[in-house]
Design a protein around this motif. Structure first.
Motif, short mmCIF file in Angstrom:
data_model
loop_
_atom_site.label_atom_id
_atom_site.label_comp_id
_atom_site.label_asym_id
_atom_site.label_seq_id
_atom_site.Cartn_x
_atom_site.Cartn_y
_atom_site.Cartn_z
N GLU A 1 0.86 -1.28 -0.20
CA GLU A 1 0.00 -0.04 0.04
C GLU A 1 0.81 1.47 0.10
O GLU A 1 0.50 2.53 -0.29
N GLU A 2 2.12 1.17 0.41
CA GLU A 2 2.85 2.48 0.61
C GLU A 2 3.77 2.55 -0.37
O GLU A 2 4.31 3.63 -1.04
N ALA A 3 4.65 1.53 -0.80
CA ALA A 3 5.61 1.48 -1.74
C ALA A 3 5.18 1.94 -3.41
O ALA A 3 4.19 1.70 -3.57
N ARG A 4 5.95 2.87 -3.88
CA ARG A 4 5.57 3.01 -5.20
C ARG A 4 6.38 1.69 -6.09
O ARG A 4 7.40 1.59 -6.02
N ILE A 5 5.39 1.54 -7.09
CA ILE A 5 5.91 0.60 -7.99
C ILE A 5 5.99 0.89 -9.63
O ILE A 5 4.97 1.88 -9.70
N ASP A 6 6.94 0.62 -10.31
CA ASP A 6 6.98 1.26 -11.43
C ASP A 6 6.09 0.48 -12.24
O ASP A 6 6.26 -0.90 -13.10
N PHE A 7 4.53 0.88 -12.89
CA PHE A 7 3.76 -0.19 -13.64
C PHE A 7 3.98 0.13 -15.08
O PHE A 7 4.08 1.37 -15.65
N ASP A 8 3.81 -0.74 -15.99
CA ASP A 8 3.89 -0.53 -17.38
C ASP A 8 2.59 -1.38 -17.88
O ASP A 8 2.91 -2.59 -18.43
N ILE A 9 1.20 -1.09 -17.51
CA ILE A 9 0.21 -1.88 -18.14
C ILE A 9 -0.40 -1.13 -19.15
O ILE A 9 -0.95 -0.09 -19.19
N LYS A 10 -0.47 -1.81 -20.60
CA LYS A 10 -0.91 -1.34 -21.74
C LYS A 10 -2.55 -1.48 -21.47
O LYS A 10 -3.02 -1.99 -20.83
N ALA A 11 -3.08 -0.60 -22.24
CA ALA A 11 -4.49 -0.69 -22.55
C ALA A 11 -5.19 -1.92 -23.20
O ALA A 11 -4.42 -2.22 -24.06
N LEU B 1 -10.01 -5.25 -19.43
CA LEU B 1 -9.96 -5.38 -17.96
C LEU B 1 -9.38 -6.46 -17.33
O LEU B 1 -8.42 -6.61 -16.46
N ALA B 2 -10.00 -7.90 -17.77
CA ALA B 2 -9.43 -9.04 -17.02
C ALA B 2 -8.03 -9.40 -17.15
O ALA B 2 -7.34 -9.50 -16.35
N ALA B 3 -7.48 -8.74 -18.24
CA ALA B 3 -6.15 -9.44 -18.64
C ALA B 3 -5.40 -8.09 -18.04
O ALA B 3 -4.17 -8.61 -17.18
N ALA B 4 -5.63 -6.92 -17.89
CA ALA B 4 -4.96 -5.93 -17.04
C ALA B 4 -5.00 -6.21 -15.50
O ALA B 4 -4.10 -5.84 -14.98
N LEU B 5 -6.08 -6.74 -15.07
CA LEU B 5 -6.12 -7.09 -13.63
C LEU B 5 -5.10 -8.29 -13.40
O LEU B 5 -4.33 -8.52 -12.21
N GLU B 6 -4.91 -9.32 -14.39
CA GLU B 6 -4.00 -10.38 -13.94
C GLU B 6 -2.62 -9.57 -14.09
O GLU B 6 -1.65 -10.03 -13.24
N GLN B 7 -2.38 -8.67 -14.93
CA GLN B 7 -1.08 -8.23 -15.05
C GLN B 7 -0.63 -7.29 -13.72
O GLN B 7 0.35 -7.31 -13.11
N TYR B 8 -1.67 -6.77 -13.46
CA TYR B 8 -1.75 -5.87 -12.16
C TYR B 8 -1.37 -6.63 -10.96
O TYR B 8 -0.34 -6.64 -10.17
N THR C 1 -16.37 -8.31 -15.51
CA THR C 1 -15.29 -7.71 -16.46
C THR C 1 -15.64 -8.09 -17.65
O THR C 1 -14.82 -7.52 -18.77
N ALA C 2 -16.55 -8.88 -18.14
CA ALA C 2 -16.79 -9.31 -19.70
C ALA C 2 -17.44 -7.78 -20.22
O ALA C 2 -18.05 -6.96 -20.08
N GLY C 3 -16.39 -7.57 -21.50
CA GLY C 3 -16.69 -6.58 -22.17
C GLY C 3 -16.23 -5.05 -21.80
O GLY C 3 -16.35 -4.26 -22.45
N LEU C 4 -15.39 -5.27 -20.61
CA LEU C 4 -14.85 -4.06 -20.06
C LEU C 4 -13.22 -3.93 -20.39
O LEU C 4 -12.72 -4.92 -20.66
N HIS C 5 -12.79 -2.78 -20.63
CA HIS C 5 -11.41 -2.55 -21.15
C HIS C 5 -10.96 -1.52 -20.09
O HIS C 5 -11.38 -0.49 -19.66
N ALA C 6 -9.58 -1.79 -19.86
CA ALA C 6 -8.72 -0.62 -18.94
C ALA C 6 -7.94 0.32 -19.87
O ALA C 6 -7.16 -0.24 -20.76
#
Length: 211
Positions: A16-26, A29-36, A51-56
């Motif tokens: 919750e406190e540490a900063r993480i270097d994220f690189d998650i592409k658009a 949403l389901a795939a983005a959550l797995e990568q997250y 998450t069906a039909g949703l995009h991040a």
């Protein structure tokens, strides 16, 4: 059939406190959550229909795990409720009007997660950390794994065989509680450089050596 989905990833300190270097592409949403989940070291629990039909949108740059999650969910109509230091569950927004999952269901998800990790870590061919695979489980009223499904391939025949062998030996040893949606889907995700799942010791078995 409604199912629940749990992304299986190892915990990281001070998520919750540490900063993480994220690189998650658009992406969906389901795939983005797995990568997250893989990057943040958090277990993501949600009804797979949500998450069906949703995009991040893309999430890039240094930020806390909470900030990144909020950006992933922006505009989705979903919100997150923290279950513990390394887990959260998705609900239709606003989360404040949604009833939390019953405590026995939360505990059972944790039991299933521990059982899968123990089974995979015990087999040299199935030892996780470098592959991604989705698994589904059906638990009978006595608490036995009635059947399982490996959704796709982990990338090689020896690894697939090891996973199958490991899951045949998986133990839950507790009946499913009321309210547990089945099948339960667990997604084992690969980890970044220098990190693995919480496997300890030497694996006891190798699938290729078994009859």
């Amino acid at each position: 059939m409604i199912s629940a989905c749990l992304v299986l990833a190892p915990p990281k300190a001070s998520a919750e406190e540490a900063r993480i270097d994220f690189d998650i592409k658009a992406q969906p949403l389901a795939a983005a959550l797995e990568q997250y989940g893989a990057v943040a070291g958090r277990n993501v629990l949600y009804n797979s229909n949500l998450t069906a039909g949703l995009h991040a949108s893309a999430v890039r740059g240094p930020m806390t795990a909470d900030m990144a999650l909020a950006r992933l969910l922006a505009g989705s109509g979903l919100s997150a409720r923290v279950l513990g230091e390394t887990s959260f569950v998705l609900y239709p927004a606003p989360a404040t009007v949604q009833a939390p999952l019953p405590v026995p269901v939360n505990h059972y998800y944790a039991r299933l997660q521990a059982g899968v990790r123990a089974a995979l870590c015990a087999d040299a061919d199935a030892r996780p950390g470098r592959y991604r695979i989705a698994l589904q489980f059906w638990i009978d009223p006595a608490g036995n794994v009635e059947r399982y499904a490996r959704l796709g391939s982990a990338g090689s025949a020896p690894v697939d065989a090891g996973i199958d062998q490991a899951l045949r030996r998986m133990q839950v040893d507790a009946p499913p509680p009321a309210g547990l949606a089945q099948p339960v889907t667990l997604v084992v995700v690969p980890q970044g450089p220098g990190t693995t799942m919480a496997c300890s010791g030497t694996p006891a078995r190798r699938a290729s050596a078994m009859p």
